[in-house]
Scaffold this motif. Structure first.
Motif, PDB file in Angstrom:
ATOM      1  N   TYR A 142       0.864  -1.175   0.000  1.00  0.00           N
ATOM      2  CA  TYR A 142       0.000   0.000   0.000  1.00  0.00           C
ATOM      3  C   TYR A 142       0.905   1.230   0.000  1.00  0.00           C
ATOM      4  O   TYR A 142       1.730   1.379   0.909  1.00  0.00           O
ATOM      5  CB  TYR A 142      -0.895   0.002   1.249  1.00  0.00           C
ATOM      6  N   VAL A 143       0.807   2.057  -1.017  1.00  0.00           N
ATOM      7  CA  VAL A 143       1.616   3.282  -1.011  1.00  0.00           C
ATOM      8  C   VAL A 143       0.691   4.489  -1.074  1.00  0.00           C
ATOM      9  O   VAL A 143      -0.277   4.506  -1.838  1.00  0.00           O
ATOM     10  CB  VAL A 143       2.635   3.345  -2.178  1.00  0.00           C
ATOM     11  N   GLU A 144       0.972   5.457  -0.237  1.00  0.00           N
ATOM     12  CA  GLU A 144       0.186   6.701  -0.220  1.00  0.00           C
ATOM     13  C   GLU A 144       1.136   7.860   0.063  1.00  0.00           C
ATOM     14  O   GLU A 144       2.237   7.648   0.605  1.00  0.00           O
ATOM     15  CB  GLU A 144      -0.947   6.601   0.801  1.00  0.00           C
ATOM     16  N   PRO A 145       0.766   9.086  -0.302  1.00  0.00           N
ATOM     17  CA  PRO A 145       1.721  10.212  -0.254  1.00  0.00           C
ATOM     18  C   PRO A 145       2.336  10.439   1.128  1.00  0.00           C
ATOM     19  O   PRO A 145       3.509  10.790   1.224  1.00  0.00           O
ATOM     20  CB  PRO A 145       0.869  11.413  -0.676  1.00  0.00           C
ATOM     21  N   GLY A 146       1.550  10.259   2.177  1.00  0.00           N
ATOM     22  CA  GLY A 146       2.040  10.546   3.531  1.00  0.00           C
ATOM     23  C   GLY A 146       3.290   9.755   3.900  1.00  0.00           C
ATOM     24  O   GLY A 146       4.099  10.206   4.722  1.00  0.00           O
ATOM     25  N   SER A 147       3.454   8.571   3.292  1.00  0.00           N
ATOM     26  CA  SER A 147       4.633   7.745   3.606  1.00  0.00           C
ATOM     27  C   SER A 147       5.921   8.374   3.103  1.00  0.00           C
ATOM     28  O   SER A 147       7.014   7.970   3.517  1.00  0.00           O
ATOM     29  CB  SER A 147       4.500   6.362   2.953  1.00  0.00           C
ATOM     30  N   PHE A 148       5.794   9.350   2.188  1.00  0.00           N
ATOM     31  CA  PHE A 148       6.996   9.920   1.570  1.00  0.00           C
ATOM     32  C   PHE A 148       7.049  11.439   1.764  1.00  0.00           C
ATOM     33  O   PHE A 148       7.645  12.155   0.969  1.00  0.00           O
ATOM     34  CB  PHE A 148       7.036   9.563   0.077  1.00  0.00           C
ATOM     35  N   ALA A 149       6.410  11.891   2.823  1.00  0.00           N
ATOM     36  CA  ALA A 149       6.397  13.334   3.104  1.00  0.00           C
ATOM     37  C   ALA A 149       7.756  13.762   3.669  1.00  0.00           C
ATOM     38  O   ALA A 149       8.618  12.943   3.957  1.00  0.00           O
ATOM     39  CB  ALA A 149       5.278  13.655   4.077  1.00  0.00           C
ATOM     40  N   PHE A 150       7.901  15.057   3.863  1.00  0.00           N
ATOM     41  CA  PHE A 150       9.159  15.635   4.329  1.00  0.00           C
ATOM     42  C   PHE A 150       9.638  14.996   5.646  1.00  0.00           C
ATOM     43  O   PHE A 150      10.835  14.766   5.846  1.00  0.00           O
ATOM     44  CB  PHE A 150       8.976  17.152   4.486  1.00  0.00           C
ATOM     45  N   ALA A 151       8.656  14.697   6.539  1.00  0.00           N
ATOM     46  CA  ALA A 151       9.035  14.112   7.840  1.00  0.00           C
ATOM     47  C   ALA A 151       9.798  12.796   7.653  1.00  0.00           C
ATOM     48  O   ALA A 151      10.698  12.472   8.427  1.00  0.00           O
ATOM     49  CB  ALA A 151       7.784  13.896   8.688  1.00  0.00           C
ATOM     50  N   GLN A 152       9.415  12.063   6.605  1.00  0.00           N
ATOM     51  CA  GLN A 152      10.103  10.787   6.349  1.00  0.00           C
ATOM     52  C   GLN A 152      11.548  11.042   5.887  1.00  0.00           C
ATOM     53  O   GLN A 152      12.462  10.276   6.245  1.00  0.00           O
ATOM     54  CB  GLN A 152       9.323  10.016   5.272  1.00  0.00           C
ATOM     55  N   SER A 153      11.741  12.114   5.124  1.00  0.00           N
ATOM     56  CA  SER A 153      13.107  12.469   4.706  1.00  0.00           C
ATOM     57  C   SER A 153      13.956  12.808   5.929  1.00  0.00           C
ATOM     58  O   SER A 153      15.129  12.446   6.012  1.00  0.00           O
ATOM     59  CB  SER A 153      13.092  13.672   3.753  1.00  0.00           C
ATOM     60  N   LEU A 154      13.345  13.518   6.876  1.00  0.00           N
ATOM     61  CA  LEU A 154      14.071  13.848   8.110  1.00  0.00           C
ATOM     62  C   LEU A 154      14.425  12.574   8.872  1.00  0.00           C
ATOM     63  O   LEU A 154      15.501  12.475   9.472  1.00  0.00           O
ATOM     64  CB  LEU A 154      13.212  14.748   9.004  1.00  0.00           C
ATOM     65  N   ARG A 155      13.510  11.605   8.826  1.00  0.00           N
ATOM     66  CA  ARG A 155      13.769  10.341   9.521  1.00  0.00           C
ATOM     67  C   ARG A 155      14.966   9.613   8.901  1.00  0.00           C
ATOM     68  O   ARG A 155      15.822   9.077   9.609  1.00  0.00           O
ATOM     69  CB  ARG A 155      12.503   9.481   9.404  1.00  0.00           C
ATOM     70  N   ILE A 156      15.026   9.629   7.580  1.00  0.00           N
ATOM     71  CA  ILE A 156      16.167   8.974   6.897  1.00  0.00           C
ATOM     72  C   ILE A 156      17.461   9.750   7.194  1.00  0.00           C
ATOM     73  O   ILE A 156      18.517   9.155   7.424  1.00  0.00           O
ATOM     74  CB  ILE A 156      15.908   8.872   5.370  1.00  0.00           C
ATOM     75  N   LEU A 157      17.338  11.075   7.233  1.00  0.00           N
ATOM     76  CA  LEU A 157      18.509  11.890   7.580  1.00  0.00           C
ATOM     77  C   LEU A 157      18.985  11.553   8.998  1.00  0.00           C
ATOM     78  O   LEU A 157      20.186  11.427   9.258  1.00  0.00           O
ATOM     79  CB  LEU A 157      18.143  13.381   7.485  1.00  0.00           C
TER      80      LEU A 157
END
Lengths: 321, 248
Positions: free
Chosen positions: A226-241
């Motif tokens: 299941y893929v939806e936009p919220g999974s790839f929002a800015f907060a997720q980028s911060l999490r990877i950072l």
């Protein structure tokens, strides 16, 4: 020898990790490996090449959507994945161009804007992405002998991709490119004066890092189905950072450790019930204050403390006549 | 007639109302060690940066070995055989001395894609070790460059400038901040390199003793123009030079 032994022990631990575990724990392990790949890519862009990017989640998103759309259309995962990776490589290459003109926090904002742009496109282009409802029902890869429909099989499939990605990255950072990336990070003006085409190598740092994001997305799609936009929002980028920084930016094994800290530690701390996120946040703050070089840096400091110092008596002597 | 290694023709560069370099022309012959001196603000560094592609001159041209290099980027100049050192410390601090020197040579080997599949050291370890030993840094081969003393980092910087086998090396204040013992070693190494390889040097330097004993010819800049040129002894005695340094 010691390193090989540690590596062997790590591999054995990865192989036995899902044994006897329930579906949720195995899912978490898959998630750790998947985000580990995304963090590996960001570690190349940021840790090795020194180019800040706050858009890694958007590349996971591009990879996930491309894979989802193609596998839902009947493509096998093995055919969809290279296209997802190639798409991210090309978009990453394009995103690298602003890095040729701006650096530091200005570049951070450019990449942040790109992540936001991706999120908005994914949310609003209903016809392609399913909008806020996303896409669901993506099949898991079936390789005949190995059907990854079940969680343990999917774990070993994810592990195989993870190890292949890690070996490939090891080859890149061990090659002269790795030295060029570090040169770009540490002193771009000097590096250019020594013959390094800093523009090309900057673009490569973005493109390869983004391609790893795409690979992570290609795994994320069948993992969650299941893929939806919220999974790839800015907060997720911060999490990877956070994964890269907590692990120790610029160290090869940092993304694996960082992803473990960000994904697995909160779950380990769940026994503290309502306090687990507070304890987790506190641990991250303490680590960053005590050792900004992250977990790998902390390990290095501890080793230096307990090991006898190397003899460096002639260090200040310099050019001897 | 021998083609000059470096030909600078009518270079001018201004910043607003200030003419930092105002129509400077000179040539450097193969194997020569040319000193470029002048009081602070005389335009030496601006001229260097115009030659090396880090600043775009308002007018004029630069040729290296008879080939126009005007408008070329610094990495292209390096690949055309122009090495340089910087006024400020300019090593890669979190890399070993060996890696610093290998990096200085690896970009001159093969194509970008070829280097991805090349051996980790690009086949340059032996060559880099020879150069490190030449600059008497062999005992520091595996140390992080950032952990070395100021003078040692200057030597690493110099070693890097020579790694690709340049025909021309521009040294920007190589003596700055280096102690006297190390300075003597640096000068002796530069002269030895020049004699062994016939490499041409252009040196910007404030340390008069260093530059006078190192260079075979001196050009003196003041207010963006050449005011004197000749062998060290003649330049030292030139009243215009004395006037520029002491004020008149």
């Amino acid at each position: 020898m010691k390193r090989l032994l540690l590596l062997g022990l790590g591999l054995v631990a990865l192989l036995v990790a899902p044994l006897g575990q329930g579906t949720y724990v195995t899912y978490l392990l898959c998630s750790w490996l998947t985000f580990g790949i995304a963090a590996m890519g960001l570690n190349l862009t940021l840790g090795y090449a020194g180019q800040i990017s706050l858009a890694q989640a958007s590349f996971m998103g591009i990879g996930a959507y491309v894979t989802a759309l193609l596998t839902l259309a009947g493509w096998p995962w093995l055919a969809a994945m290279p296209l997802a990776v190639a798409a991210c490589f090309l978009v990453g290459l394009a995103l690298g161009f602003p890095a040729l003109r701006v650096q530091g926090h200005f570049l951070a904002f450019v990449t942040l804007a790109f992540n936001t742009l991706f999120f908005l496109v994914a949310r609003n282009e209903d016809g392609l992405t399913g909008g806020p409802y996303g896409l669901s029902g993506m099949p898991r890869p079936d390789f005949g002998l190995l059907d990854t429909a079940q969680q343990p099989a999917f774990y070993y499939f994810t592990l195989a991709v993870f190890l292949a990605a890690a070996v490939l990255l090891w080859g890149i950072v061990r090659s002269p490119w790795g030295r060029a990336f570090k040169g770009l990070r540490e002193n771009p003006i000097r590096a250019e004066s020594l013959g390094l085409d800093t523009r090309r190598i900057t673009l490569m740092a973005f493109a390869i890092g983004s391609a790893y994001g795409g690979l992570a997305g290609a795994l994320f799609s069948p993992l969650v189905q299941y893929v939806e936009p919220g999974s790839f929002a800015f907060a997720q980028s911060l999490r990877i950072l956070l994964m890269v920084v907590v692990g120790g930016a610029g160290f090869f094994f940092a993304p694996m450790l960082g992803a473990a800290m960000v994904i697995l530690l909160p779950e380990v701390l769940r026994f503290t019930e309502g306090y687990y996120l507070m304890i987790y946040a506190g641990a991250v703050i303490v680590l960053m204050v005590v050792c900004p070089e992250g977990l790998i840096g902390l390990g290095g400091r501890l080793r230096d403390r307990f090991q006898a110092p190397r003899p460096r008596g002639d260090l200040q002597e310099g050019a001897r006549p | 007639m021998t083609v000059p290694v470096l030909a600078v023709r009518d270079i001018a560069k201004g910043f607003g109302a200030i003419r930092a370099v105002d129509g400077v022309s000179f040539e450097v012959r193969p194997g020569e060690i040319l000193g470029l001196i002048g009081p602070n603000g005389s335009g030496k560094s601006t001229l260097f940066n115009c030659i090396l592609g880090q600043l775009t001159p308002d007018r004029g041209s630069v040729e290296v070995n008879g080939r126009s290099v005007s408008g070329r980027r610094p990495f292209e100049l390096s690949r055309l055989g122009v090495g340089r050192t910087f006024q400020q410390l300019s090593v890669f601090p979190k890399m070993s001395v060996l890696d610093n020197v290998i990096l200085a040579g690896q970009e001159h080997r093969g194509s970008l894609l070829g280097r991805l599949f090349a051996a980790p050291d690009a086949g340059l370890t032996a060559e880099a070790e020879r150069l490190i030993a030449f600059f008497r840094l062999g005992h520091l081969r595996d140390e992080m460059a950032g952990a070395l003393s100021y003078g040692q980092q200057k030597l690493v910087d110099a070693a890097m400038a020579f790694m690709a086998g340049p025909s021309l090396v521009l040294l920007d204040e190589p003596a700055g901040g280096v102690n006297l013992t190390m300075l003597a070693g640096l000068k002796e190494r530069l002269i030895a390199y020049n004699r062994e390889h016939g490499t041409t040097f252009v040196v910007i330097e404030h340390n008069m003793e260093f530059v006078m004993s190192l260079c075979t010819r001196i050009i003196v800049l003041a207010e963006g123009r050449i005011i004197a040129e000749g062998p060290p002894e003649a330049v030292r005695a030139d009243p215009r030079v004395i006037d520029a340094y002491l004020g008149g």
